[in-house]
Motif scaffolding. Structure first.
Motif, short mmCIF file in Angstrom:
data_model
loop_
_atom_site.label_atom_id
_atom_site.label_comp_id
_atom_site.label_asym_id
_atom_site.label_seq_id
_atom_site.Cartn_x
_atom_site.Cartn_y
_atom_site.Cartn_z
N LYS A 1 0.85 -1.19 0.00
CA LYS A 1 0.00 0.00 0.00
C LYS A 1 0.89 1.25 0.00
O LYS A 1 1.91 1.30 0.68
CB LYS A 1 -0.91 0.02 1.22
CG LYS A 1 -1.77 -1.23 1.39
CD LYS A 1 -2.81 -1.35 0.29
CE LYS A 1 -3.70 -2.58 0.52
NZ LYS A 1 -4.71 -2.74 -0.54
N GLU A 2 0.45 2.25 -0.77
CA GLU A 2 1.24 3.48 -0.88
C GLU A 2 1.37 4.19 0.47
O GLU A 2 2.42 4.76 0.79
CB GLU A 2 0.58 4.42 -1.90
CG GLU A 2 0.59 3.90 -3.33
CD GLU A 2 1.94 4.07 -3.99
OE1 GLU A 2 2.80 4.75 -3.40
OE2 GLU A 2 2.15 3.52 -5.09
N TRP A 3 0.30 4.16 1.29
CA TRP A 3 0.31 4.93 2.52
C TRP A 3 1.32 4.40 3.55
O TRP A 3 1.60 5.06 4.55
CB TRP A 3 -1.07 4.97 3.15
CG TRP A 3 -1.74 3.64 3.34
CD1 TRP A 3 -2.66 3.05 2.55
CD2 TRP A 3 -1.53 2.71 4.42
NE1 TRP A 3 -3.05 1.84 3.04
CE2 TRP A 3 -2.37 1.60 4.19
CE3 TRP A 3 -0.71 2.71 5.56
CZ2 TRP A 3 -2.42 0.51 5.05
CZ3 TRP A 3 -0.75 1.63 6.42
CH2 TRP A 3 -1.60 0.54 6.15
N LYS B 1 4.23 6.90 3.87
CA LYS B 1 3.95 8.30 4.13
C LYS B 1 4.91 8.84 5.21
O LYS B 1 5.17 8.19 6.20
CB LYS B 1 2.50 8.46 4.61
CG LYS B 1 2.10 9.90 4.86
CD LYS B 1 0.66 9.97 5.35
CE LYS B 1 0.26 11.41 5.62
NZ LYS B 1 -1.13 11.53 6.12
#
Length: 415
Positions: free
Chosen positions: A339-341, A344
């Protein structure tokens, strides 16, 4: 005869409710009897107080109203209200739907009527009313007899306790058989002992990692970037390096894992997987683990195809936001969630830079669909598959992680 029983009889008959009239400060039940409006009945509310006759009569005559409208009518008529919790069970008893209720307590009323016997505040228009005894007069008689002074408040608790028969005292309960108070003490302290054990283990893991760094020279271990066997730690302190150099900073290398349960590897089960070569689902390990989730654990390579290889220690963490700049210099690997998040607030500009300086692993079940690894395949990460049921194959997967990790660490040390 008591006011609650009389009101119940009139309510069960239905049409007799119209015969209940208020005259001054008392309610007259037709020509049969009368009671003071403020007379306490034997029905006890959830809060523990006895409802007055005035409150019950007003409620039973306005039972058709919604609770909000009913509350407004009690305020308008200055009448005590029946609580919402008591409305249904009280109505079931007064209308005869149930024969009895746990809220009925005649003990207090029996104490009050013990002296007057059958002088129960009845009002009979066709008889001589000189024998009529009001509730106030009955209480005054009890006060004089029991306490000797008219007007003194009656201690109802003392009246009740005077008729109580104690079954067991506190000392008798402690002497009862088949009561193991030692087990209660053990259970009450077990959680605290477990918490202290976990904290002690965490401190021990930290000391093990530190001792491997400080005492590497005595063991003959050569560290990253040095000569000889590059799988250990450097006994000679190295200056802290910046991320731009691509080298590993001073201290124990760090492996990051996701904190989400959607991934196969978390801080709960990473130790068994990397050290023992056994995959245990996160939910199973979370239930087995007592106390709070650890912020950091130490893992060591305890098995290898090369039995002469020196054991290496790594820190595993799942909170990247808690890392300082110097800590990021020590990050060597990450288990990705796909997942990209997850990335973060990482101190890198994009995924290319991340996986150029940090080794990425994506662990998946071999039977999962390709879609589960669709995002991870776009990144420069190593995809490792394990079986859902064949646990004997986990060791090979863990060895593959260690081999890729050691190769990556050596390459970073030489750069």
């Amino acid at each position: 005869m008591d006011p609650l029983s009389v009101l119940r009889e009139f309510t069960i008959r239905g049409e007799d409710l119209d015969r209940i009239e208020r005259v001054g400060d008392e309610y007259r039940f037709g020509s049969e009897c009368s009671f003071p409006c403020a007379a306490e009945t034997a029905y006890r509310s959830k809060s523990g107080s006895l409802y007055t006759l005035e409150a019950l009569v007003h409620y039973v005559k306005n039972q058709h109203l919604k609770h909000g409208e009913y509350m407004q009518s009690t305020v308008k008529n200055a009448v005590p209200a029946v609580t919402l919790l008591d409305r249904k069970p009280l109505l079931d008893y007064l209308t005869g739907r149930v024969a009895s209720s746990d809220s009925i307590d005649f003990l207090l009323l029996q104490q009050q009527n013990a002296q007057s016997q059958k002088k129960n505040e009845e009002y009979r228009p066709d008889q001589d009313n000189s024998a009529f005894v009001s509730r106030e007069n009955a209480i005054e008689d009890m006060e004089v007899e029991d306490f000797g002074k008219p007007g003194e408040d009656v201690d109802y608790v003392m009246l009740i306790r005077s008729n109580e028969r104690p079954l067991k005292s506190r000392e008798a309960i402690l002497e009862c058989k088949n009561r193991d108070f030692y087990s209660v003490l053990v259970n009450s302290t077990k959680r605290e002992e477990e918490r202290q054990r976990i904290e002690s283990q965490q401190r021990k893991d930290g000391l093990v990692a530190k001792s491997r760094l400080m005492g590497a020279e005595e063991r003959g271990v050569v560290g990253f970037g040095g000569s000889g066997d590059n799988s250990g730690f450097d006994a000679n302190p190295k200056p802290k390096l910046h991320l731009k150099s691509g080298k590993i900073g001073e201290g124990v290398p760090i492996i990051l894992v996701p904190s989400a349960f959607q991934t196969l590897i978390t801080i709960y089960n990473v130790k068994e997987f990397l050290e023992d070569g056994v995959f245990i689902p996160t939910d199973v390990k979370a239930k087995q683990m007592k106390g709070p989730k650890p912020d950091c654990i130490t893992v060591q390579k305890k098995f290898s195809r090369d039995r002469e290889r020196v054991v290496t220690a790594y820190e595993v963490r799942d909170k990247p936001s808690a890392l300082k700049q110097d800590d990021w210099d020590r990050v060597v690997a990450v288990f990705v969630l796909g997942k990209e998040w997850q990335f973060k607030d990482w101190p890198f500009k994009d995924h290319v830079e991340i996986f150029n300086k940090v080794l990425g692993f994506f662990l998946r079940f071999e039977d999962d669909s390709i879609e589960s690894a669709k995002t991870a395949k776009q990144w420069n990460v190593k995809i490792i598959s394990i079986s859902k049921n064949k646990r004997h194959q986990d060791r090979a997967a863990a060895l593959e992680v260690w081999e890729k990790l050691e190769e990556f660490v050596r390459s970073r040390s030489r750069s």
